[in-house]
Scaffold this active site. Structure first.
Site, short mmCIF file in Angstrom:
data_model
loop_
_atom_site.label_atom_id
_atom_site.label_comp_id
_atom_site.label_asym_id
_atom_site.label_seq_id
_atom_site.Cartn_x
_atom_site.Cartn_y
_atom_site.Cartn_z
N ASN A 14 0.86 -1.18 0.00
CA ASN A 14 0.00 0.00 0.00
C ASN A 14 0.90 1.23 0.00
OD1 ASN A 14 -1.77 2.07 0.55
ND2 ASN A 14 -2.22 1.42 2.65
N TRP A 15 0.96 1.88 -1.14
CA TRP A 15 1.85 3.04 -1.25
C TRP A 15 1.28 4.29 -0.59
CZ3 TRP A 15 4.69 3.57 -6.65
CH2 TRP A 15 5.58 2.49 -6.79
N LYS A 16 0.01 4.23 -0.19
CA LYS A 16 -0.64 5.40 0.42
C LYS A 16 -0.48 6.62 -0.51
CE LYS A 16 0.36 3.34 4.85
NZ LYS A 16 0.25 3.50 6.30
N HIS A 104 -9.28 1.02 5.36
CA HIS A 104 -7.98 1.21 6.00
C HIS A 104 -8.16 2.16 7.19
CE1 HIS A 104 -3.83 2.46 6.66
NE2 HIS A 104 -3.47 1.37 6.01
N GLU A 106 -6.53 4.58 8.17
CA GLU A 106 -6.33 6.00 7.86
C GLU A 106 -7.59 6.59 7.23
OE1 GLU A 106 -2.64 5.48 5.75
OE2 GLU A 106 -1.67 4.98 7.65
N GLU A 174 -5.00 -5.22 10.80
CA GLU A 174 -3.97 -4.20 10.94
C GLU A 174 -4.18 -3.45 12.25
OE1 GLU A 174 -2.13 -3.03 6.96
OE2 GLU A 174 -3.83 -1.73 7.28
N GLY A 180 3.01 1.86 10.73
CA GLY A 180 4.00 2.92 10.58
C GLY A 180 4.79 3.23 11.84
N SER A 219 3.80 -2.58 10.18
CA SER A 219 5.25 -2.63 10.37
C SER A 219 5.88 -3.95 9.94
CB SER A 219 5.62 -2.29 11.82
OG SER A 219 5.26 -0.96 12.11
N GLY A 240 2.88 -1.30 4.22
CA GLY A 240 2.90 0.12 3.89
C GLY A 240 4.29 0.58 3.53
N GLY A 241 4.99 1.17 4.49
CA GLY A 241 6.28 1.80 4.24
C GLY A 241 7.28 0.93 3.51
#
Ligand code: PEP
Length: 258
Positions: A14-16, A104, A106, A174, A180, A219, A240-241
Protein backbone atom coordinates in the site's frame (compact mmCIF):
# COMPACT_ATOMS: atom_id res chain seq x y z
CA UNK A 1 6.63 -24.04 5.56
CA UNK A 2 4.76 -22.63 2.60
CA UNK A 3 4.72 -25.63 0.26
CA UNK A 4 2.07 -27.24 2.47
CA UNK A 5 -0.20 -24.20 2.40
CA UNK A 6 -3.71 -24.70 1.09
CA UNK A 7 -4.35 -20.99 0.71
CA UNK A 8 -2.21 -19.09 -1.76
CA UNK A 9 -0.90 -16.08 0.14
CA UNK A 10 -1.11 -12.48 -0.99
CA UNK A 11 1.48 -9.84 -0.26
CA UNK A 12 0.05 -6.41 -1.08
CA UNK A 13 1.94 -3.14 -0.91
CA UNK A 14 0.00 0.00 0.00
CA UNK A 15 1.85 3.04 -1.25
CA UNK A 16 -0.64 5.40 0.42
CA UNK A 17 -0.20 9.02 -0.80
CA UNK A 18 3.32 8.40 -2.04
CA UNK A 19 4.63 8.15 -5.54
CA UNK A 20 4.96 10.16 -8.72
CA UNK A 21 5.35 8.68 -12.21
CA UNK A 22 9.10 8.49 -11.68
CA UNK A 23 8.53 6.22 -8.68
CA UNK A 24 7.00 3.52 -10.86
CA UNK A 25 10.54 2.34 -11.47
CA UNK A 26 10.46 0.72 -8.01
CA UNK A 27 7.30 -1.19 -8.92
CA UNK A 28 8.89 -2.23 -12.19
CA UNK A 29 11.87 -3.63 -10.26
CA UNK A 30 9.41 -5.78 -8.26
CA UNK A 31 7.75 -6.85 -11.50
CA UNK A 32 11.11 -7.81 -12.97
CA UNK A 33 12.11 -9.73 -9.82
CA UNK A 34 8.87 -11.71 -10.10
CA UNK A 35 9.59 -12.41 -13.76
CA UNK A 36 13.12 -13.51 -13.01
CA UNK A 37 11.93 -15.85 -10.27
CA UNK A 38 14.37 -17.49 -7.90
CA UNK A 39 15.68 -16.43 -4.49
CA UNK A 40 13.67 -13.50 -3.24
CA UNK A 41 10.84 -13.45 -5.75
CA UNK A 42 7.91 -14.57 -3.62
CA UNK A 43 7.18 -17.41 -6.02
CA UNK A 44 4.62 -18.92 -3.68
CA UNK A 45 2.50 -15.82 -3.21
CA UNK A 46 0.39 -13.44 -5.24
CA UNK A 47 2.03 -10.02 -5.23
CA UNK A 48 0.22 -6.71 -5.55
CA UNK A 49 1.04 -3.03 -5.41
CA UNK A 50 -1.66 -0.47 -4.63
CA UNK A 51 -0.27 2.87 -5.83
CA UNK A 52 -2.09 6.21 -5.59
CA UNK A 53 -5.09 6.39 -7.96
CA UNK A 54 -3.12 8.60 -10.36
CA UNK A 55 -0.70 5.72 -11.05
CA UNK A 56 -3.07 2.74 -11.25
CA UNK A 57 -3.47 2.81 -15.04
CA UNK A 58 0.23 3.35 -15.71
CA UNK A 59 1.30 0.60 -13.34
CA UNK A 60 -1.32 -1.78 -14.74
CA UNK A 61 0.14 -1.09 -18.18
CA UNK A 62 3.67 -1.72 -16.92
CA UNK A 63 2.51 -4.95 -15.28
CA UNK A 64 0.93 -6.49 -18.40
CA UNK A 65 2.35 -9.96 -18.99
CA UNK A 66 3.84 -10.19 -15.49
CA UNK A 67 2.72 -11.65 -12.15
CA UNK A 68 2.46 -8.22 -10.54
CA UNK A 69 -1.12 -7.32 -9.62
CA UNK A 70 -2.36 -3.77 -9.21
CA UNK A 71 -4.90 -2.50 -6.69
CA UNK A 72 -6.57 0.73 -5.61
CA UNK A 73 -6.52 2.17 -2.08
CA UNK A 74 -10.18 3.16 -1.74
CA UNK A 75 -13.36 3.44 -3.79
CA UNK A 76 -16.78 5.04 -3.58
CA UNK A 77 -19.82 2.85 -3.02
CA UNK A 78 -21.58 4.17 -6.12
CA UNK A 79 -20.68 3.37 -9.72
CA UNK A 80 -20.97 7.01 -10.85
CA UNK A 81 -22.49 10.28 -9.77
CA UNK A 82 -21.98 13.75 -8.38
CA UNK A 83 -19.14 12.83 -6.05
CA UNK A 84 -16.31 15.23 -6.74
CA UNK A 85 -12.91 13.78 -6.07
CA UNK A 86 -14.11 10.24 -5.50
CA UNK A 87 -13.29 7.20 -7.57
CA UNK A 88 -15.65 4.34 -8.41
CA UNK A 89 -14.66 0.70 -8.21
CA UNK A 90 -15.60 0.43 -11.88
CA UNK A 91 -13.05 3.15 -12.68
CA UNK A 92 -10.31 1.25 -10.87
CA UNK A 93 -11.24 -1.92 -12.76
CA UNK A 94 -11.27 0.05 -16.02
CA UNK A 95 -7.77 1.31 -15.21
CA UNK A 96 -6.50 -2.24 -14.74
CA UNK A 97 -6.83 -2.83 -11.00
CA UNK A 98 -7.95 -6.23 -9.79
CA UNK A 99 -8.48 -5.29 -6.14
CA UNK A 100 -9.11 -2.36 -3.85
CA UNK A 101 -8.34 -1.73 -0.18
CA UNK A 102 -11.37 -0.58 1.82
CA UNK A 103 -11.65 0.47 5.45
CA UNK A 104 -7.98 1.21 6.00
CA UNK A 105 -7.58 2.78 9.45
CA UNK A 106 -6.33 6.00 7.86
CA UNK A 107 -9.65 6.23 5.97
CA UNK A 108 -11.57 5.37 9.12
CA UNK A 109 -9.72 8.06 11.12
CA UNK A 110 -9.16 10.80 8.54
CA UNK A 111 -12.49 10.48 6.74
CA UNK A 112 -14.76 9.18 9.49
CA UNK A 113 -15.56 5.98 7.63
CA UNK A 114 -17.72 3.54 9.56
CA UNK A 115 -18.33 -0.15 9.00
CA UNK A 116 -21.60 0.27 7.03
CA UNK A 117 -19.89 2.53 4.50
CA UNK A 118 -16.93 0.19 4.29
CA UNK A 119 -19.28 -2.72 3.64
CA UNK A 120 -20.93 -0.69 0.85
CA UNK A 121 -17.49 -0.03 -0.64
CA UNK A 122 -16.66 -3.74 -0.48
CA UNK A 123 -19.94 -4.51 -2.23
CA UNK A 124 -19.03 -1.94 -4.87
CA UNK A 125 -15.70 -3.67 -5.36
CA UNK A 126 -17.50 -6.98 -5.89
CA UNK A 127 -19.97 -5.35 -8.29
CA UNK A 128 -17.01 -4.13 -10.36
CA UNK A 129 -15.30 -7.52 -10.30
CA UNK A 130 -12.58 -6.42 -7.89
CA UNK A 131 -11.28 -8.20 -4.81
CA UNK A 132 -12.12 -6.18 -1.70
CA UNK A 133 -9.25 -6.04 0.81
CA UNK A 134 -11.15 -5.15 3.98
CA UNK A 135 -9.05 -3.75 6.84
CA UNK A 136 -9.86 -4.19 10.51
CA UNK A 137 -7.90 -3.57 13.68
CA UNK A 138 -7.95 -2.05 17.12
CA UNK A 139 -6.37 1.17 18.38
CA UNK A 140 -3.76 1.23 21.15
CA UNK A 141 -6.40 2.46 23.59
CA UNK A 142 -8.80 -0.35 22.72
CA UNK A 143 -6.03 -2.88 23.08
CA UNK A 144 -4.97 -1.47 26.44
CA UNK A 145 -8.41 -2.18 27.91
CA UNK A 146 -8.69 -5.64 26.40
CA UNK A 147 -11.12 -4.82 23.58
CA UNK A 148 -9.10 -6.18 20.65
CA UNK A 149 -11.29 -9.17 19.81
CA UNK A 150 -14.48 -7.25 20.47
CA UNK A 151 -13.45 -4.45 18.11
CA UNK A 152 -12.24 -6.80 15.38
CA UNK A 153 -15.42 -8.88 15.72
CA UNK A 154 -17.61 -5.80 15.42
CA UNK A 155 -15.70 -4.58 12.36
CA UNK A 156 -15.96 -7.98 10.66
CA UNK A 157 -19.69 -8.19 11.37
CA UNK A 158 -20.24 -4.65 10.09
CA UNK A 159 -17.86 -4.38 7.16
CA UNK A 160 -17.76 -7.81 5.50
CA UNK A 161 -20.65 -8.21 3.02
CA UNK A 162 -22.97 -11.22 3.21
CA UNK A 163 -21.93 -12.22 -0.31
CA UNK A 164 -18.22 -12.25 0.46
CA UNK A 165 -16.35 -15.27 -0.88
CA UNK A 166 -12.78 -16.47 -0.67
CA UNK A 167 -12.36 -15.39 -4.29
CA UNK A 168 -13.67 -11.83 -3.95
CA UNK A 169 -12.61 -10.86 -0.43
CA UNK A 170 -9.42 -10.62 1.60
CA UNK A 171 -9.40 -9.47 5.23
CA UNK A 172 -6.39 -7.61 6.61
CA UNK A 173 -5.83 -7.43 10.35
CA UNK A 174 -3.97 -4.20 10.94
CA UNK A 175 -3.62 -3.11 14.56
CA UNK A 176 -3.74 0.67 14.26
CA UNK A 177 -0.91 1.10 16.77
CA UNK A 178 1.37 -1.08 14.64
CA UNK A 179 0.93 0.90 11.42
CA UNK A 180 4.00 2.92 10.58
CA UNK A 181 5.37 2.70 14.13
CA UNK A 182 7.86 -0.16 13.91
CA UNK A 183 5.85 -1.94 16.59
CA UNK A 184 4.26 -5.34 15.98
CA UNK A 185 2.15 -7.67 18.08
CA UNK A 186 3.82 -10.88 19.21
CA UNK A 187 3.35 -13.92 17.01
CA UNK A 188 1.09 -15.34 19.72
CA UNK A 189 -1.10 -12.22 19.67
CA UNK A 190 -1.36 -12.35 15.88
CA UNK A 191 -2.24 -16.04 16.08
CA UNK A 192 -5.01 -15.35 18.56
CA UNK A 193 -6.60 -12.59 16.46
CA UNK A 194 -6.32 -14.52 13.20
CA UNK A 195 -7.85 -17.66 14.76
CA UNK A 196 -10.64 -15.48 16.10
CA UNK A 197 -11.18 -13.91 12.66
CA UNK A 198 -11.30 -17.33 10.97
CA UNK A 199 -13.96 -18.48 13.43
CA UNK A 200 -15.97 -15.25 13.27
CA UNK A 201 -15.94 -15.30 9.46
CA UNK A 202 -17.00 -18.97 9.49
CA UNK A 203 -20.07 -17.98 11.48
CA UNK A 204 -20.78 -15.15 9.03
CA UNK A 205 -19.93 -16.81 5.72
CA UNK A 206 -19.82 -20.56 6.31
CA UNK A 207 -17.21 -22.63 4.51
CA UNK A 208 -16.04 -19.69 2.34
CA UNK A 209 -14.14 -18.50 5.40
CA UNK A 210 -11.95 -21.61 5.40
CA UNK A 211 -10.05 -20.49 2.33
CA UNK A 212 -10.38 -16.71 2.66
CA UNK A 213 -7.02 -14.95 2.84
CA UNK A 214 -6.37 -13.26 6.16
CA UNK A 215 -3.47 -10.82 5.92
CA UNK A 216 -1.47 -9.30 8.73
CA UNK A 217 -0.46 -5.64 8.34
CA UNK A 218 1.49 -3.25 10.55
CA UNK A 219 5.25 -2.63 10.37
CA UNK A 220 5.98 -5.75 8.33
CA UNK A 221 9.55 -5.67 7.05
CA UNK A 222 12.10 -8.12 5.72
CA UNK A 223 13.44 -8.87 9.19
CA UNK A 224 10.08 -9.91 10.71
CA UNK A 225 8.21 -11.20 7.65
CA UNK A 226 9.20 -14.83 7.97
CA UNK A 227 8.05 -15.03 11.58
CA UNK A 228 4.79 -13.13 11.04
CA UNK A 229 3.94 -14.95 7.81
CA UNK A 230 4.61 -18.27 9.51
CA UNK A 231 1.84 -17.71 12.08
CA UNK A 232 -1.20 -19.98 11.73
CA UNK A 233 -4.02 -18.39 9.72
CA UNK A 234 -1.78 -15.64 8.36
CA UNK A 235 -2.10 -15.84 4.58
CA UNK A 236 0.08 -12.93 3.59
CA UNK A 237 0.74 -9.31 4.41
CA UNK A 238 -0.47 -5.80 3.77
CA UNK A 239 2.66 -3.66 3.71
CA UNK A 240 2.90 0.12 3.89
CA UNK A 241 6.28 1.80 4.24
CA UNK A 242 8.33 -1.22 3.26
CA UNK A 243 6.53 -1.52 -0.08
CA UNK A 244 7.88 1.76 -1.42
CA UNK A 245 11.35 0.46 -2.22
CA UNK A 246 11.70 -2.67 -4.34
CA UNK A 247 14.56 -4.05 -2.29
CA UNK A 248 12.57 -3.77 0.96
CA UNK A 249 9.44 -5.25 -0.59
CA UNK A 250 11.35 -8.10 -2.22
CA UNK A 251 12.93 -8.77 1.18
CA UNK A 252 9.42 -9.42 2.50
CA UNK A 253 8.51 -11.54 -0.52
CA UNK A 254 11.49 -13.71 0.35
CA UNK A 255 9.35 -15.15 3.16
CA UNK A 256 7.46 -16.86 0.37
CA UNK A 257 10.14 -18.53 -1.66
CA UNK A 258 10.92 -22.21 -1.91
C1 PEP B 1 -0.56 0.01 6.22
O1 PEP B 1 -0.72 1.22 6.29
O2 PEP B 1 -1.41 -0.70 5.66
C2 PEP B 1 0.64 -0.55 6.81
C3 PEP B 1 0.65 -1.81 7.11
O3 PEP B 1 1.69 0.32 7.02
P1 PEP B 1 3.16 -0.05 7.56
O4 PEP B 1 3.58 -1.34 6.91
O5 PEP B 1 3.99 1.11 7.16
O6 PEP B 1 3.04 -0.21 9.03
Amino acid sequence: MSTARKIRPLVAGNWKMNGLKAGLGEACKVRDALKAGGGSAGAEADVMICPPATLVAALAQDAVGSRLLVGGQDCHAKASGANTGDIAAEMLADAGATAVIVGHSERRMDHGELDAEIRAKAEAAHRAGLIAIICVGETAGERAIGLTLQVVGRQLAGAVPKGATAANTVVAYEPVWAIGTGLTPTAADVAQVHQFMREALSKQLGSEANSMRLLYGGSVKASNAKELMGVANVDGALVGGASLKADDFCGILAAYCK
